[in-house]
Design an enzyme around this catalytic site. Structure first.
Site, PDB file in Angstrom:
ATOM      1  N   LYS A  79       0.411  -1.657  -0.462  1.00 52.88           N
ATOM      2  CA  LYS A  79       0.243   0.321   0.273  1.00 52.88           C
ATOM      3  C   LYS A  79       1.187   1.156   0.061  1.00 52.88           C
ATOM      4  O   LYS A  79       0.577   1.960  -0.656  1.00 52.88           O
ATOM      5  CB  LYS A  79      -1.343   0.221   1.598  1.00 52.88           C
ATOM      6  CG  LYS A  79      -2.305  -1.258   0.877  1.00 52.88           C
ATOM      7  CD  LYS A  79      -2.847  -1.012   2.760  1.00 52.88           C
ATOM      8  CE  LYS A  79      -3.894  -2.049   2.924  1.00 52.88           C
ATOM      9  NZ  LYS A  79      -4.297  -2.319   3.611  1.00 52.88           N
ATOM     10  N   GLN A 123      -4.102  -1.859   9.786  1.00 49.55           N
ATOM     11  CA  GLN A 123      -4.269  -2.989   9.811  1.00 49.55           C
ATOM     12  C   GLN A 123      -4.955  -4.373  10.209  1.00 49.55           C
ATOM     13  O   GLN A 123      -4.339  -3.990  11.567  1.00 49.55           O
ATOM     14  CB  GLN A 123      -2.549  -3.462   8.808  1.00 49.55           C
ATOM     15  CG  GLN A 123      -2.598  -4.844   7.988  1.00 49.55           C
ATOM     16  CD  GLN A 123      -2.604  -4.687   6.890  1.00 49.55           C
ATOM     17  OE1 GLN A 123      -3.226  -3.410   6.265  1.00 49.55           O
ATOM     18  NE2 GLN A 123      -3.270  -5.723   6.216  1.00 49.55           N
ATOM     19  N   ASP A 146     -10.742   2.779   5.304  1.00 50.94           N
ATOM     20  CA  ASP A 146     -11.210   1.234   5.311  1.00 50.94           C
ATOM     21  C   ASP A 146     -12.808   1.458   5.371  1.00 50.94           C
ATOM     22  O   ASP A 146     -13.024   0.281   4.337  1.00 50.94           O
ATOM     23  CB  ASP A 146     -10.299   0.419   6.179  1.00 50.94           C
ATOM     24  CG  ASP A 146      -9.453  -0.303   6.176  1.00 50.94           C
ATOM     25  OD1 ASP A 146      -9.028  -0.795   4.687  1.00 50.94           O
ATOM     26  OD2 ASP A 146      -8.101  -0.175   6.738  1.00 50.94           O
TER      27      ASP A 146
HETATM   28  N1  LIG Z   1      -7.578  -2.280   7.960  1.00 56.20           N
HETATM   29  C1  LIG Z   1      -7.337  -3.836   6.578  1.00 56.20           C
HETATM   30  N2  LIG Z   1      -7.805  -3.295   5.210  1.00 56.20           N
HETATM   31  C2  LIG Z   1      -7.358  -4.127   4.038  1.00 56.20           C
HETATM   32  O1  LIG Z   1      -8.165  -3.729   3.555  1.00 56.20           O
HETATM   33  C3  LIG Z   1      -7.228  -5.727   4.232  1.00 56.20           C
HETATM   34  C4  LIG Z   1      -6.796  -5.349   5.789  1.00 56.20           C
HETATM   35  N3  LIG Z   1      -7.132  -5.130   6.920  1.00 56.20           N
HETATM   36  N4  LIG Z   1      -6.645  -7.228   6.801  1.00 56.20           N
HETATM   37  C5  LIG Z   1      -5.766  -7.954   5.351  1.00 56.20           C
HETATM   38  C6  LIG Z   1      -6.886  -8.080   3.719  1.00 56.20           C
HETATM   39  C7  LIG Z   1      -6.789  -8.600   2.411  1.00 56.20           C
HETATM   40  N5  LIG Z   1      -6.334  -7.633   2.250  1.00 56.20           N
HETATM   41  C8  LIG Z   1      -5.580  -8.198   1.073  1.00 56.20           C
HETATM   42  C9  LIG Z   1      -4.918  -6.621  -0.007  1.00 56.20           C
HETATM   43  C10 LIG Z   1      -4.096  -6.705  -0.467  1.00 56.20           C
HETATM   44  C11 LIG Z   1      -3.926  -7.967  -1.886  1.00 56.20           C
HETATM   45  C12 LIG Z   1      -3.318  -8.071  -3.099  1.00 56.20           C
HETATM   46  O2  LIG Z   1      -2.382  -6.900  -3.164  1.00 56.20           O
HETATM   47  N6  LIG Z   1      -3.191  -9.917  -3.336  1.00 56.20           N
HETATM   48  C13 LIG Z   1      -1.852 -10.443  -4.484  1.00 56.20           C
HETATM   49  C14 LIG Z   1      -1.126 -11.217  -3.989  1.00 56.20           C
HETATM   50  C15 LIG Z   1      -0.176 -10.837  -3.045  1.00 56.20           C
HETATM   51  C16 LIG Z   1       0.636 -11.716  -2.684  1.00 56.20           C
HETATM   52  O3  LIG Z   1       1.688 -12.363  -2.998  1.00 56.20           O
HETATM   53  O4  LIG Z   1       0.712 -12.380  -0.964  1.00 56.20           O
HETATM   54  C17 LIG Z   1      -3.343 -10.506  -5.193  1.00 56.20           C
HETATM   55  O5  LIG Z   1      -4.067 -11.169  -5.154  1.00 56.20           O
HETATM   56  O6  LIG Z   1      -2.612 -10.707  -6.608  1.00 56.20           O
HETATM   57  C18 LIG Z   1      -4.275  -9.007  -0.615  1.00 56.20           C
HETATM   58  C19 LIG Z   1      -5.217  -8.870   0.434  1.00 56.20           C
HETATM   59  C20 LIG Z   1      -7.053  -6.758   2.798  1.00 56.20           C
HETATM   60  N7  LIG Z   1      -7.324  -6.185   4.087  1.00 56.20           N
END
Ligand SMILES: Nc1nc(=O)c2c([nH]1)NC[C@@H]1CN(c3ccc(C(=O)N[C@@H](CCC(=O)O)C(=O)O)cc3)C=[N+]21
Ligand SMILES: NC(=O)C1=CN([C@@H]2O[C@H](COP(=O)(O)OP(=O)(O)OC[C@H]3O[C@@H](n4cnc5c(N)ncnc54)[C@H](O)[C@@H]3O)[C@@H](O)[C@H]2O)C=CC1
Length: 398
Positions: A79, A123, A146
């Site tokens: 991020k 987070q 968020d």
């Molecule tokens: N306050 C808060 N806000 C959130 O928005 C929040 C959170 N906490 N806690 C965890 C979850 C999960 N989440 C993700 C965001 C991006 C990917 C992402 O970019 N994923 C990549 C892969 C990343 C990798 O390789 O691990 C993809 O799907 O291509 C995944 C999961 C946001 N969250």
């Protein structure tokens, strides 16, 4: 249902047509979340550049990261790195898992009061001794990128303009930008969590004519108590399936209607049975479902990158809202100055004149701000750059 009525239903129903004239099978369009995220990045970047050219500061994303969970650190790095790429500034405050709830709330309060911070997120998940709800509610609603503050969730449920949680906004944008129709369609959302499944269902079922427009779909929410055979019955009727359960391979080929759109929100790290290596999979059996679906999002490279993009967009919206509120405040003081400075004799008509000018410019600014906050284009050309009323530095120096 009467006989003729039933016949009409048969003629119109996709399910009927599908069962009686199955379209020829071909592989789905794989939606690139990465590509769509790039589009959004470009838009946000351009807006920030335009704001900077007009003398506005750059938006700032503040992140609080508690503990040393590897995945959380990765997401947060992702991020803040993206924020920098788009021309925002950002800061991450790291705290050990042993931090008390009180200390965390104090820290949030400090960031709320820090006028340099446009958007703030903590987070998740948090350690067990910390109440997640208390933390989400401590963030100032206007900085809550968020969208987890109780006021933002309330507004979301009332179809009011609000900070939309990033993952739900990501699913929404994927559907919109791919041109997938939602009005009157059957949608199944698999998962009902307050942060993911519920907001997705909320956006898709609500009225498209409301202040925060919805998808006008018929939405069914499935969850862990939905028996698998029933889940299959529901998903087989769905035009759009959104999987957000955190269960690898939950949605298989036999559960999806030919020509449906399948959006995979799940992020599961599993050990590959063949290579033994750890890899990322969604909730959908991608290879199988791809054969029947018209559209499918992959994992990785689907909803994940779009979620990050929507956090960026929310931070920009938060900053624009700050500018808007500041301008409103300036307008109020201008009005007061007008009525105070002028001789009593002319006061009434002069203030009426001033009021007219101020009001029309105020409306223009408000509309531009609203358009931007609801996802429309923010036309800075319309907001009067040279105007006395909306250039705070000019007014202050007078
Ligand atoms: N306050 C808060 N806000 C959130 O928005 C929040 C959170 N906490 N806690 C965890 C979850 C999960 N989440 C993700 C965001 C991006 C990917 C992402 O970019 N994923 C990549 C892969 C990343 C990798 O390789 O691990 C993809 O799907 O291509 C995944 C999961 C946001 N969250
Ligand atoms: N791509 C992204 O940006 C994001 C992805 N995620 C991922 O999305 C998934 C869901 O996340 P959360 O909602 O936070 O998880 P959660 O654990 O809070 O909720 C899971 C939901 O799925 C339901 N569920 C569980 N098993 C089920 C089954 N067999 N059939 C039907 N429903 C079932 C539960 O009732 C629950 O409502 C996880 O894999 C998570 O990692 C989460 C946030 C962002």
């Amino acid at each position: 249902m009467g006989n003729t009525e039933h016949r009409k239903w048969e003629e119109k129903s996709d399910v009927y047509k599908q069962a009686h004239h199955p379209p020829s099978s071909h592989a789905a369009n794989v939606i690139s979340g990465k590509e769509l995220a790039r589009q959004i990045h470009k838009e946000v970047q351009n807006d920030i550049a335009e704001m900077a050219a007009q003398g506005s500061r750059r938006p700032h994303l503040g992140v609080i990261l508690v503990g040393d969970d590897h995945a959380s650190h990765c997401y947060v790095r992702n991020k803040t790195r993206t924020a920098t790429l788009l021309g925002m500034s950002s800061s991450t405050i790291f705290r050990p898992a042993s931090i008390s709830q009180e200390e965390l709330l104090e820290l949030i309060d400090r960031m709320n009061k820090d006028s340099r911070v446009s958007g703030l997120l903590v987070q998740l998940p948090l350690p067990d001794h910390i109440n997640e709800r208390a933390v989400c509610n401590a963030i100032a609603p206007e900085k809550d990128v968020d969208g987890f503050h109780i006021v933002n969730i309330g507004k979301l449920c009332l179809d009011q303009r609000c900070m939309v949680p990033a993952t739900a906004a990501a699913v929404w944008e994927i559907i919109r930008r791919t041109g997938i129709e939602t009005v009157g369609k059957n949608v199944v959302v698999v998962g009902r969590s307050k942060n993911v499944g519920m907001p997705i269902a909320m956006l898709l079922h609500s009225d498209r004519t409301h202040e925060r427009p919805g998808g006008d779909a018929t939405v069914t929410i499935a969850h862990r108590s939905t028996p698998l055979p029933q889940l299959k019955e529901l998903t087989c009727l769905a035009d759009i399936v959104i999987a957000a359960a955190g269960v690898p391979h939950l949605i298989t080929e036999d559960m999806v209607k030919q020509g449906a759109a399948v959006i995979d929100v799940g992020i599961n790290r599993i050990q590959d049975p063949v290579t033994g290596k750890s890899r990322l999979v969604g909730d959908v059996d991608f290879e199988g479902v791809k054969k029947r679906a018209a559209f499918i999002t992959p994992v990785p490279g689907g909803v994940g990158p779009m979620t990050i993009a929507m956090v960026m967009k929310n931070t920009l919206i938060a900053e624009k809202e700050i500018i808007f509120l500041r301008e409103k405040e300036v307008m109020r003081s201008v009005m007061q100055a007008w009525t105070r400075k002028r001789p009593t004799l002319f006061r009434d008509w002069l203030s009426a004149l001033a009021y007219g000018t101020v009001l029309s410019e105020y409306k223009m600014f408000r509309d531009a701000s609203r358009a931007s906050a609801t996802g429309g284009t923010f036309s800075t050309k319309k907001s009067p750059k040279t105007s006395l009323w909306f250039n705070p530095s000019q007014i202050i120096s007078e």
